[in-house]
Write a protein that holds these residues in place. Sequence first.
Motif, PDB file in Angstrom:
ATOM      1  N   PHE A   1       0.867  -1.179   0.000  1.00 41.26           N
ATOM      2  CA  PHE A   1       0.000   0.000   0.000  1.00 41.26           C
ATOM      3  C   PHE A   1       0.904   1.229   0.000  1.00 41.26           C
ATOM      4  CE2 PHE A   1      -2.915  -3.225   1.485  1.00 41.26           C
ATOM      5  CZ  PHE A   1      -4.064  -2.886   0.800  1.00 41.26           C
ATOM      6  N   VAL A   2       0.708   2.086  -0.995  1.00 43.44           N
ATOM      7  CA  VAL A   2       1.546   3.280  -1.118  1.00 43.44           C
ATOM      8  C   VAL A   2       0.646   4.502  -1.219  1.00 43.44           C
ATOM      9  CG1 VAL A   2       3.389   2.015  -2.287  1.00 43.44           C
ATOM     10  CG2 VAL A   2       1.596   3.099  -3.642  1.00 43.44           C
ATOM     11  N   PRO A   3       1.111   5.646  -0.742  1.00 39.77           N
ATOM     12  CA  PRO A   3       0.273   6.844  -0.834  1.00 39.77           C
ATOM     13  C   PRO A   3       0.097   7.276  -2.289  1.00 39.77           C
ATOM     14  CG  PRO A   3       2.376   7.329   0.248  1.00 39.77           C
ATOM     15  CD  PRO A   3       2.397   5.884  -0.073  1.00 39.77           C
ATOM     16  N   ALA A   4      -1.070   7.865  -2.570  1.00 35.91           N
ATOM     17  CA  ALA A   4      -1.302   8.404  -3.909  1.00 35.91           C
ATOM     18  C   ALA A   4      -0.729   9.803  -3.969  1.00 35.91           C
ATOM     19  CB  ALA A   4      -2.797   8.436  -4.193  1.00 35.91           C
ATOM     20  N   SER A   5      -0.316  10.194  -5.145  1.00 38.79           N
ATOM     21  CA  SER A   5       0.263  11.536  -5.225  1.00 38.79           C
ATOM     22  C   SER A   5      -0.807  12.603  -5.456  1.00 38.79           C
ATOM     23  CB  SER A   5       1.335  11.588  -6.321  1.00 38.79           C
ATOM     24  OG  SER A   5       0.789  11.147  -7.548  1.00 38.79           O
ATOM     25  N   GLY A   6      -1.974  12.191  -5.934  1.00 36.69           N
ATOM     26  CA  GLY A   6      -3.044  13.167  -6.135  1.00 36.69           C
ATOM     27  C   GLY A   6      -3.759  13.479  -4.825  1.00 36.69           C
ATOM     28  N   PRO A   7      -4.695  14.435  -4.842  1.00 35.50           N
ATOM     29  CA  PRO A   7      -5.473  14.741  -3.644  1.00 35.50           C
ATOM     30  C   PRO A   7      -6.432  13.589  -3.320  1.00 35.50           C
ATOM     31  CG  PRO A   7      -6.343  15.926  -5.535  1.00 35.50           C
ATOM     32  CD  PRO A   7      -5.112  15.211  -6.013  1.00 35.50           C
ATOM     33  N   SER A   8      -6.823  13.493  -2.057  1.00 35.17           N
ATOM     34  CA  SER A   8      -7.728  12.406  -1.684  1.00 35.17           C
ATOM     35  C   SER A   8      -9.179  12.833  -1.893  1.00 35.17           C
ATOM     36  CB  SER A   8      -7.502  12.003  -0.232  1.00 35.17           C
ATOM     37  OG  SER A   8      -7.958  13.023   0.617  1.00 35.17           O
ATOM     38  N   PHE A   9     -10.061  11.861  -1.939  1.00 32.95           N
ATOM     39  CA  PHE A   9     -11.490  12.145  -2.059  1.00 32.95           C
ATOM     40  C   PHE A   9     -12.245  11.199  -1.127  1.00 32.95           C
ATOM     41  CE2 PHE A   9     -12.640   8.397  -4.572  1.00 32.95           C
ATOM     42  CZ  PHE A   9     -11.400   8.015  -5.091  1.00 32.95           C
ATOM     43  N   PRO A  10     -13.414  11.628  -0.644  1.00 29.09           N
ATOM     44  CA  PRO A  10     -14.127  10.783   0.319  1.00 29.09           C
ATOM     45  C   PRO A  10     -14.969   9.727  -0.388  1.00 29.09           C
ATOM     46  CG  PRO A  10     -15.307  12.839   0.007  1.00 29.09           C
ATOM     47  CD  PRO A  10     -14.106  12.907  -0.875  1.00 29.09           C
ATOM     48  N   THR A  11     -15.135   8.563   0.261  1.00 30.81           N
ATOM     49  CA  THR A  11     -16.152   7.622  -0.180  1.00 30.81           C
ATOM     50  C   THR A  11     -17.221   7.585   0.903  1.00 30.81           C
ATOM     51  OG1 THR A  11     -16.639   5.410  -1.017  1.00 30.81           O
ATOM     52  CG2 THR A  11     -15.018   5.528   0.759  1.00 30.81           C
ATOM     53  N   VAL A  12     -18.480   7.681   0.494  1.00 29.37           N
ATOM     54  CA  VAL A  12     -19.548   7.819   1.492  1.00 29.37           C
ATOM     55  C   VAL A  12     -20.479   6.614   1.455  1.00 29.37           C
ATOM     56  CG1 VAL A  12     -19.526  10.333   1.291  1.00 29.37           C
ATOM     57  CG2 VAL A  12     -21.182   9.012  -0.013  1.00 29.37           C
ATOM     58  N   ASN A  13     -21.128   6.391   2.584  1.00 30.19           N
ATOM     59  CA  ASN A  13     -22.194   5.397   2.674  1.00 30.19           C
ATOM     60  C   ASN A  13     -23.445   6.037   2.079  1.00 30.19           C
ATOM     61  OD1 ASN A  13     -24.347   3.822   3.446  1.00 30.19           O
ATOM     62  ND2 ASN A  13     -23.562   3.440   5.517  1.00 30.19           N
ATOM     63  N   PRO A  14     -23.937   5.546   0.949  1.00 22.24           N
ATOM     64  CA  PRO A  14     -25.062   6.219   0.289  1.00 22.24           C
ATOM     65  C   PRO A  14     -26.368   6.142   1.079  1.00 22.24           C
ATOM     66  CG  PRO A  14     -24.508   4.186  -0.852  1.00 22.24           C
ATOM     67  CD  PRO A  14     -23.458   4.390   0.188  1.00 22.24           C
ATOM     68  N   ALA A  15     -26.425   5.241   2.061  1.00 23.42           N
ATOM     69  CA  ALA A  15     -27.643   5.125   2.858  1.00 23.42           C
ATOM     70  C   ALA A  15     -27.719   6.190   3.943  1.00 23.42           C
ATOM     71  CB  ALA A  15     -27.738   3.738   3.483  1.00 23.42           C
ATOM     72  N   THR A  16     -26.547   6.771   4.310  1.00 20.02           N
ATOM     73  CA  THR A  16     -26.523   7.728   5.413  1.00 20.02           C
ATOM     74  C   THR A  16     -25.761   9.006   5.077  1.00 20.02           C
ATOM     75  OG1 THR A  16     -24.492   6.770   6.272  1.00 20.02           O
ATOM     76  CG2 THR A  16     -26.562   5.849   7.113  1.00 20.02           C
ATOM     77  N   GLU A  17     -25.045   9.017   3.991  1.00 21.69           N
ATOM     78  CA  GLU A  17     -24.147  10.114   3.592  1.00 21.69           C
ATOM     79  C   GLU A  17     -22.966  10.282   4.532  1.00 21.69           C
ATOM     80  OE1 GLU A  17     -26.136  13.715   2.037  1.00 21.69           O
ATOM     81  OE2 GLU A  17     -28.014  12.581   2.224  1.00 21.69           O
ATOM     82  N   GLU A  18     -22.738   9.280   5.390  1.00 25.60           N
ATOM     83  CA  GLU A  18     -21.587   9.295   6.291  1.00 25.60           C
ATOM     84  C   GLU A  18     -20.319   9.040   5.467  1.00 25.60           C
ATOM     85  OE1 GLU A  18     -19.703   5.928   9.327  1.00 25.60           O
ATOM     86  OE2 GLU A  18     -21.608   5.612   8.301  1.00 25.60           O
ATOM     87  N   VAL A  19     -19.259   9.822   5.741  1.00 22.81           N
ATOM     88  CA  VAL A  19     -17.989   9.585   5.059  1.00 22.81           C
ATOM     89  C   VAL A  19     -17.335   8.365   5.694  1.00 22.81           C
ATOM     90  CG1 VAL A  19     -15.681  10.485   4.601  1.00 22.81           C
ATOM     91  CG2 VAL A  19     -17.660  11.995   4.413  1.00 22.81           C
ATOM     92  N   LEU A  20     -17.025   7.369   4.859  1.00 24.20           N
ATOM     93  CA  LEU A  20     -16.451   6.128   5.391  1.00 24.20           C
ATOM     94  C   LEU A  20     -14.931   6.217   5.474  1.00 24.20           C
ATOM     95  CD1 LEU A  20     -18.658   3.629   3.355  1.00 24.20           C
ATOM     96  CD2 LEU A  20     -18.780   4.022   5.817  1.00 24.20           C
ATOM     97  N   ALA A  21     -14.323   6.815   4.451  1.00 23.42           N
ATOM     98  CA  ALA A  21     -12.861   6.906   4.423  1.00 23.42           C
ATOM     99  C   ALA A  21     -12.447   7.899   3.351  1.00 23.42           C
ATOM    100  CB  ALA A  21     -12.243   5.543   4.130  1.00 23.42           C
ATOM    101  N   GLU A  22     -11.186   8.365   3.466  1.00 20.21           N
ATOM    102  CA  GLU A  22     -10.592   9.196   2.424  1.00 20.21           C
ATOM    103  C   GLU A  22      -9.777   8.279   1.506  1.00 20.21           C
ATOM    104  OE1 GLU A  22     -10.710  12.494   1.677  1.00 20.21           O
ATOM    105  OE2 GLU A  22     -12.293  12.758   3.191  1.00 20.21           O
ATOM    106  N   ILE A  23      -9.960   8.459   0.216  1.00 18.48           N
ATOM    107  CA  ILE A  23      -9.344   7.566  -0.762  1.00 18.48           C
ATOM    108  C   ILE A  23      -8.332   8.348  -1.593  1.00 18.48           C
ATOM    109  CG2 ILE A  23      -9.821   6.017  -2.723  1.00 18.48           C
ATOM    110  CD1 ILE A  23     -11.105   5.120  -0.072  1.00 18.48           C
ATOM    111  N   GLY A  24      -7.203   7.713  -1.864  1.00 15.39           N
ATOM    112  CA  GLY A  24      -6.175   8.391  -2.648  1.00 15.39           C
ATOM    113  C   GLY A  24      -6.531   8.430  -4.131  1.00 15.39           C
ATOM    114  N   GLN A  25      -6.257   9.578  -4.746  1.00 14.33           N
ATOM    115  CA  GLN A  25      -6.524   9.706  -6.171  1.00 14.33           C
ATOM    116  C   GLN A  25      -5.229   9.451  -6.933  1.00 14.33           C
ATOM    117  OE1 GLN A  25      -9.505  11.513  -7.573  1.00 14.33           O
ATOM    118  NE2 GLN A  25      -8.712  12.397  -9.447  1.00 14.33           N
TER     119      GLN A  25
END
Lengths: 318, 485
Positions: B30-54
């Motif tokens: 697992f290596v860091p992405a060089s782009g900015p991160s973006f959130p992935t959300v639970n569509p049932a609650t709109e809760e942010v689950l994690a930040e994902i590397g771009q």
Amino acid sequence: MARDLLGVSRLSDPVLRRWLHGLPGVDQVGAEARVAGLGTRSIKTTAKAFAIDLAISMIDLTTLEGADTPGKVRSLCAKALVPDPTDPTTPRPAAVCVYGDLAATARKALGDSLIHVAAVATAFPSGRASMPVKLADTRDAVEGGADEIDMVIDRGAFLAGRYLQVFDEIVAVKAACARPDGTAAHLKVILETGELATYDAVRRASYLAMLAGADFIKTSTGKIAPAATLPVTLVMLEAVRDWRELTGTQIGVKPAGGIRTTKDAMKYLVMVNEIAGPDWLTPDWFRFGASGLLGDLLLQRQKLATGAYSGPDYVTID
Amino acid sequence: MTRFDYAPAPESRAVVTIADSYGLFVGGDFVPASGPSFPTVNPATEEVLAEIGQASAADVDRAVAAARTAYEGVWGRLSGAERGKYLFRIARILQERAREFAVLETLDNGKPITESRDVDVPLAAAHFFYHAGWADKLGYAGLGGSPAEPPRPVGVVGQVIPWNFPLLMLAWKIAPALACGNTVVLKPAETTPLTALLFAQVCQEADLPPGVVNIVTGAGPTGQALVEHPGVDKLAFTGSTEVGKLIARSVAGTRKRATLELGGKAANIVFEDAAIDQAVEGIVRGIFFNQGHVCCAGSRLLVQESIHDEVVHRLKRRLATIRVGDPMDKNTDLGAINSATQLARVREMTAVGQAEGAERWSPACTLPDRGFWFAPTVFTGVSQAHRIAQEEIFGPVLSVLTFRTPAEAVAKANNTPYGLSAGVWTEKGSRILWMADQLRAGVVWANTFNQFDPTSPFGGLKESGYGREGGRHGLGPYLTTGATR
């Protein structure tokens, strides 16, 4: 009424055949897949408590053995009157189901409780007797105090396509259920689905029984394997649902035989709820023909109330 | 309690651990992405689950390089039997961690837990088992080569998958690629990356050689970088026809091969002699399974005129029992729409349907306040000219049309640029065979719908794409025969 519905002046085998074989078919794979899908419903906590009490209240507590005695029937009635001596809030089953000769014994033992006496009749379980014998069998049980008569259809005639004979026999037995005071015992018609073999035949037999005036359609005698199954009951629940839309008359359904656990009962109740609809979720319209089921329901009921399994020794064995 | 109301029966989410942020999986680490991160959300609650590397173009380049190294150094040289062992191991780990995958899929995607538990995850494992079995038998597949000299892999494969069946589409892509000896760089959809990242852990757990599987997360630009990368020998894409066309243009004139599994507007055809109760179930399964987020969904119901009213009546009665809500509840039938973007698309198309004059109906159901939700919807009185009969909606929306004769059913069913799937409901066997012969669709289901199996090839005709996945046919795109290598 049957003639009006079919739009004919006289019923005959060809007329009944055209009507029954014009019903939509049942796709076996699809019907079984639907049952499997409903079987994944998860019934927990308050829903489970509700369903357990409902299931208990729907039981036709049954003993149908050659070795039955008045003593055994009285003992079964005692169990029906007090299902769980440790918990007076436990509901009572709907009925006690016995052979016709023991109907009077059961009636006396149940006293003025609201528990019904159901008696099997018409040369149960094979149905192989002449009509006069079947009718005498029925009258005898009604006179003995039976509130409900569980008759068998002539499967030989049905499978041979002699639909009018099956129809006429149900009509005659229904007439024999009448009491002198103008009331009548409820008629449950046993299709013995284990001998009908296909779901198409189950659907046709259900419609034929409803057309002939059945108050309930019932899967099995319990003497043939397989007895009640979920897919067969699904087909029968679809039949009563569609029959009410067609005629306005509501008919009950009774799976019997092979239903032994609370988990089984939950699956049936989910099916009643989602196929026929909540209107059928009362002992007036749905019954379980069972002997061992009550014990497991009581165990699960105690578990829900106390949080621990008590064990089989805490449920009386009658 | 006086009614049989099912009490909440939520699946526990304690079985999954979701990190705050995730990087990329490149070269076994697992290596860091060089782009900015973006959130992935639970569509049932709109809760942010994690930040994902771009993943940037440079990250994609590193992933392709890692895949090339693994291909030339290890995986491409390994015997089929040895590759099969790794695939069997992955399949078993998927089964062992099935609950974890099911819960994570439901949280990230919004589909009901019963579906991720009973369909997505078991089928994903089945794809690995199935292809594990092929790995040492490729010479017998009749796709070139011989048992002594089996056909060769293609090399490095770039794979881009959609958000509707995140883990299952990953399995459809990775299992055959690896079985045939290729290495992969896979980009999961930006709204559903979590199970692919958990799958990366499975690859580590299975001791898969580093670089055989690489996962790069990100949105369109990441996918574009992968598609256009000169080091990729073959592309496999599942997604919209629009993006599929861009990919086909991009690979034209290059040495890259491509298989595309694109959109659909499948006809589900019900004849008057059908087993009606089961046909109604098939209609429901066809369009409301997975919230209608299915490329092969039976989104056009063609029902014979004589039974139209009865079928619609029975369908509405059935839909009144559909349970819409918390996807984690084991009694939920219809979960959340995957994203705000997709919800907007479904809303737009249903508004179009109303404006076009079709009659809109939904059962009474209360939708949760937060999250992305859409009630099951049926349009009757639809004609072929309506956009809701032509365009893929990709949501729980059914368009009902009628036909009079079998020939008319065929003409209407085929009257679409798509050609992915179709369903035929009749008790008459000869008619099923005739219809299957006439329908221009890659998959025709008879008296069933949305049935998937790794042994059965799946793919489209016309603008639904080309290439097959699954079965013996699905191996071909991942192999070069002796003659052409």
